[in-house]
Design a protein around this motif. Sequence first.
Motif, PDB file in Angstrom:
ATOM      1  N   ALA A  82       1.075  -0.913   0.539  1.00  8.41           N
ATOM      2  CA  ALA A  82      -0.371  -0.216   0.056  1.00  8.41           C
ATOM      3  C   ALA A  82       0.720   0.950   0.058  1.00  8.41           C
ATOM      4  O   ALA A  82       2.312   1.023   0.548  1.00  8.41           O
ATOM      5  CB  ALA A  82      -1.037   0.113   1.486  1.00  8.41           C
ATOM      6  N   HIS A  83       0.464   2.228  -0.784  1.00 10.88           N
ATOM      7  CA  HIS A  83       1.545   3.494  -0.562  1.00 10.88           C
ATOM      8  C   HIS A  83       1.156   4.627  -0.104  1.00 10.88           C
ATOM      9  O   HIS A  83      -0.332   4.715   0.576  1.00 10.88           O
ATOM     10  CB  HIS A  83       1.544   4.123  -1.874  1.00 10.88           C
ATOM     11  CG  HIS A  83      -0.048   4.564  -2.540  1.00 10.88           C
ATOM     12  ND1 HIS A  83      -0.159   6.046  -2.071  1.00 10.88           N
ATOM     13  CD2 HIS A  83      -0.389   3.780  -3.531  1.00 10.88           C
ATOM     14  CE1 HIS A  83      -1.648   6.326  -3.195  1.00 10.88           C
ATOM     15  NE2 HIS A  83      -1.372   4.760  -3.307  1.00 10.88           N
ATOM     16  N   LEU A  84       1.845   5.358   0.925  1.00 12.05           N
ATOM     17  CA  LEU A  84       2.006   6.041   1.619  1.00 12.05           C
ATOM     18  C   LEU A  84       1.278   7.802   1.198  1.00 12.05           C
ATOM     19  O   LEU A  84       0.689   8.308   2.333  1.00 12.05           O
ATOM     20  CB  LEU A  84       3.382   6.486   2.856  1.00 12.05           C
ATOM     21  CG  LEU A  84       3.280   5.144   3.016  1.00 12.05           C
ATOM     22  CD1 LEU A  84       4.747   5.010   4.156  1.00 12.05           C
ATOM     23  CD2 LEU A  84       2.287   4.935   4.505  1.00 12.05           C
ATOM     24  N   LEU A 114      -9.419   7.465   0.563  1.00 12.77           N
ATOM     25  CA  LEU A 114      -9.914   5.565  -0.417  1.00 12.77           C
ATOM     26  C   LEU A 114      -9.016   5.385  -0.659  1.00 12.77           C
ATOM     27  O   LEU A 114      -8.465   4.918  -1.347  1.00 12.77           O
ATOM     28  CB  LEU A 114     -10.596   6.492  -0.921  1.00 12.77           C
ATOM     29  CG  LEU A 114     -12.161   6.169  -1.254  1.00 12.77           C
ATOM     30  CD1 LEU A 114     -13.145   6.735  -2.021  1.00 12.77           C
ATOM     31  CD2 LEU A 114     -12.299   4.384  -0.570  1.00 12.77           C
ATOM     32  N   ASP A 115      -7.322   5.943  -0.823  1.00 13.94           N
ATOM     33  CA  ASP A 115      -6.474   6.452  -2.139  1.00 13.94           C
ATOM     34  C   ASP A 115      -5.241   6.663  -1.211  1.00 13.94           C
ATOM     35  O   ASP A 115      -4.708   7.232  -1.928  1.00 13.94           O
ATOM     36  CB  ASP A 115      -6.660   6.807  -3.018  1.00 13.94           C
ATOM     37  CG  ASP A 115      -5.286   6.736  -4.230  1.00 13.94           C
ATOM     38  OD1 ASP A 115      -5.014   5.461  -4.355  1.00 13.94           O
ATOM     39  OD2 ASP A 115      -5.671   7.073  -5.804  1.00 13.94           O
ATOM     40  N   MET A 116      -4.687   5.547  -0.809  1.00 15.69           N
ATOM     41  CA  MET A 116      -4.905   4.633  -0.058  1.00 15.69           C
ATOM     42  C   MET A 116      -4.898   4.579   1.396  1.00 15.69           C
ATOM     43  O   MET A 116      -4.203   3.318   1.730  1.00 15.69           O
ATOM     44  CB  MET A 116      -5.048   3.438  -0.636  1.00 15.69           C
ATOM     45  CG  MET A 116      -3.223   3.024  -0.607  1.00 15.69           C
ATOM     46  SD  MET A 116      -2.232   1.299  -2.044  1.00 15.69           S
ATOM     47  CE  MET A 116      -2.829   0.335  -1.257  1.00 15.69           C
ATOM     48  N   LYS A 117      -5.146   5.599   2.506  1.00 12.15           N
ATOM     49  CA  LYS A 117      -4.427   5.116   3.397  1.00 12.15           C
ATOM     50  C   LYS A 117      -5.696   4.148   4.268  1.00 12.15           C
ATOM     51  O   LYS A 117      -5.528   3.616   5.353  1.00 12.15           O
ATOM     52  CB  LYS A 117      -4.365   6.457   4.082  1.00 12.15           C
ATOM     53  CG  LYS A 117      -2.632   7.163   3.942  1.00 12.15           C
ATOM     54  CD  LYS A 117      -2.907   8.634   4.301  1.00 12.15           C
ATOM     55  CE  LYS A 117      -1.334   9.088   4.589  1.00 12.15           C
ATOM     56  NZ  LYS A 117      -1.451  10.809   4.045  1.00 12.15           N
ATOM     57  N   ASP A 148       6.262   7.164  -2.967  1.00 13.01           N
ATOM     58  CA  ASP A 148       5.948   8.013  -4.539  1.00 13.01           C
ATOM     59  C   ASP A 148       5.102   7.032  -5.359  1.00 13.01           C
ATOM     60  O   ASP A 148       5.562   6.718  -6.737  1.00 13.01           O
ATOM     61  CB  ASP A 148       7.635   7.738  -5.032  1.00 13.01           C
ATOM     62  CG  ASP A 148       7.984   8.767  -5.852  1.00 13.01           C
ATOM     63  OD1 ASP A 148       7.266   9.427  -6.319  1.00 13.01           O
ATOM     64  OD2 ASP A 148       8.458   7.879  -7.166  1.00 13.01           O
ATOM     65  N   GLU A 149       3.651   6.399  -5.211  1.00 14.90           N
ATOM     66  CA  GLU A 149       3.216   5.665  -5.639  1.00 14.90           C
ATOM     67  C   GLU A 149       2.711   6.918  -6.850  1.00 14.90           C
ATOM     68  O   GLU A 149       2.216   6.186  -7.741  1.00 14.90           O
ATOM     69  CB  GLU A 149       2.062   4.956  -5.065  1.00 14.90           C
ATOM     70  CG  GLU A 149       0.915   3.779  -6.527  1.00 14.90           C
ATOM     71  CD  GLU A 149       0.356   4.483  -7.139  1.00 14.90           C
ATOM     72  OE1 GLU A 149      -0.262   3.272  -7.650  1.00 14.90           O
ATOM     73  OE2 GLU A 149       0.190   5.727  -6.518  1.00 14.90           O
ATOM     74  N   GLU A 150       2.260   7.512  -6.245  1.00 17.02           N
ATOM     75  CA  GLU A 150       1.275   8.656  -6.983  1.00 17.02           C
ATOM     76  C   GLU A 150       2.659   9.239  -8.081  1.00 17.02           C
ATOM     77  O   GLU A 150       1.634   9.985  -8.970  1.00 17.02           O
ATOM     78  CB  GLU A 150       0.877   9.709  -6.097  1.00 17.02           C
ATOM     79  CG  GLU A 150      -0.211   8.777  -5.014  1.00 17.02           C
ATOM     80  CD  GLU A 150      -1.279   8.647  -6.311  1.00 17.02           C
ATOM     81  OE1 GLU A 150      -1.591   8.563  -7.523  1.00 17.02           O
ATOM     82  OE2 GLU A 150      -2.874   7.929  -5.746  1.00 17.02           O
ATOM     83  N   ASP A 151       3.369   9.460  -7.994  1.00 16.72           N
ATOM     84  CA  ASP A 151       4.400   9.339  -9.228  1.00 16.72           C
ATOM     85  C   ASP A 151       4.790   8.321 -10.307  1.00 16.72           C
ATOM     86  O   ASP A 151       3.933   7.393 -10.518  1.00 16.72           O
ATOM     87  CB  ASP A 151       5.399  10.569  -9.199  1.00 16.72           C
ATOM     88  CG  ASP A 151       6.101  11.092  -9.773  1.00 16.72           C
ATOM     89  OD1 ASP A 151       5.110  11.855 -11.272  1.00 16.72           O
ATOM     90  OD2 ASP A 151       7.382  11.732  -9.912  1.00 16.72           O
ATOM     91  N   GLY A 176      -2.651  -5.281  -3.793  1.00 15.17           N
ATOM     92  CA  GLY A 176      -2.980  -3.715  -3.613  1.00 15.17           C
ATOM     93  C   GLY A 176      -3.899  -3.024  -3.908  1.00 15.17           C
ATOM     94  O   GLY A 176      -4.900  -3.808  -4.049  1.00 15.17           O
ATOM     95  N   GLU A 177      -3.844  -2.052  -4.517  1.00 19.87           N
ATOM     96  CA  GLU A 177      -4.827  -1.283  -4.437  1.00 19.87           C
ATOM     97  C   GLU A 177      -5.642  -1.566  -6.131  1.00 19.87           C
ATOM     98  O   GLU A 177      -5.298  -2.510  -6.643  1.00 19.87           O
ATOM     99  CB  GLU A 177      -4.656   0.357  -4.816  1.00 19.87           C
ATOM    100  CG  GLU A 177      -4.028   0.404  -6.333  1.00 19.87           C
ATOM    101  CD  GLU A 177      -3.417   2.274  -5.468  1.00 19.87           C
ATOM    102  OE1 GLU A 177      -4.263   3.330  -5.052  1.00 19.87           O
ATOM    103  OE2 GLU A 177      -1.631   2.684  -5.735  1.00 19.87           O
ATOM    104  N   SER A 178      -6.715  -0.589  -6.084  1.00 19.16           N
ATOM    105  CA  SER A 178      -7.492  -0.708  -6.783  1.00 19.16           C
ATOM    106  C   SER A 178      -8.692  -2.202  -6.845  1.00 19.16           C
ATOM    107  O   SER A 178      -8.300  -2.621  -8.398  1.00 19.16           O
ATOM    108  CB  SER A 178      -6.948  -0.305  -8.438  1.00 19.16           C
ATOM    109  OG  SER A 178      -6.915   1.801  -8.008  1.00 19.16           O
TER     110      SER A 178
HETATM  111 ZN   LIG Z   1      -3.638   5.000  -4.510  1.00 18.39          ZN
END
Ligand SMILES: [Zn+2]
Length: 442
Positions: A82-84, A114-117, A148-151, A176-178
């Motif tokens: 999961a990303h921080l 929701l994304d994604m804490k 850094d998932e969002e980049d 993982g997410e989604s």
């Molecule tokens: Zn995400």
Amino acid sequence: MDEIQQGEVVEFLRTLIRFDTTNWGDGRSAGERDAAEWMAAQLTAVGFEPEVLARADAPERANLVLRVPGADRSLPALLVHAHLDVVPAEPEQWTRDPFSADISDGRIWGRGALDMKDMCASVLSTLLHWGRTGERPTRDVVVAFVADEEDRGEFGAAWLVAEHPALFAGVEAAVGESGGSHRALPTPGGTVDLFAIAAAERGTMHIVLTARGRSGHASRPTGDDAVRRLLDALHRIATHAWPIHLSPAVRAYLDGVATALGIPADLDSDTGVQACVDALGEHADVAKFTVRASSTPTMVTAGYKVNVIPGIATAAVDVRCPPGFEEALPPALAALVGDDVSFEFTHFESPVQAPVDSPWFAAMSAAVRRALPDALVVPFCMGGGTDAKAFSRLGIACYGFAPHGPAARGSYGDGVHGVDENISIDSLRWGATVLQDFLTTV
Ligand SMILES: [Zn+2]
């Protein structure tokens, strides 16, 4: 999940939201180390020894990795990631402070809810439960909370995979997410609880086209200049009818949803697939973008003065490729571009897919059905991308499974990356319970 956990998962999410971990892209970010250190302290307090890792040139971009030994260490391991970080929020557009984690209307509000804490909080709660009770998962579970998932993931998942692959030794599958969010499907026989788990992601390719020609006075057109050549190529690319290419995940999604809705589906012909997508309407959801490739011109540059024909014109095109089509796509793209214009790939990330008939998928499905026995669980292919692309480079079968319960409807989807992102507390607790069940028993 006991009462202590039901309460703490809410407080963990609120605490995590209050760490502003905004990722502005291009290496600029904040707060990931603070969030990772706070989680590490919780884990250390119950006897675990998490590792906090970051690139030497970017110590603030911290990741947390922990391996929890399973009861049977000879079994292949599972990774949960999961990303921080979160995408930026523009506070002036929000009705409340995006990092205050207010509770109202039975919901927790804030960037990252929701994304994604939410998944970070759920996994943390499960780990602390294991730590406090001594209960252990069936197999080794490796947990990665990443930056850094969002980049581009170059401080997070991609870096861990390249520089610390040993952390993931023995891992066969990842969640993982989604994926795993509840959706109410209105069928002839009544409402069906639909859960789609991500089992694939389209590939992302960016190309740059360059057209050249003789420059000159615009009053003396030649009919064969750089702009005209570029436009001809872009027109072919933008209007191309890419052939249907069904991955197993998309086929199973269409088949499952069409059957539930009582819609006959012929998925063995292009016209049949298109008819099915059209008949499903809004329920085809992301599937309508993942039955084929797409090529979308997004940037065009040419000229500097209106009465001068420029000698060069360039364009950038966003290309998405369904799983299994990555060999066929480049030559087809070259044919569309044609001989008059040159092009190059500036970014090439292959699609990924995990088996939809695996014991892993069956175990996720079973965990959902233990909570909602009549649920319909189907796989799907994501239109975009996540850290799964990085972890799949290690040969790991990556799934998107961040469960959200029935109350998620009406917020999930609108809220991700959006204004007033929020999660229903009931949905959060339901998802945390299902995820803990899966992580413990798989
Ligand atoms: Zn995400």
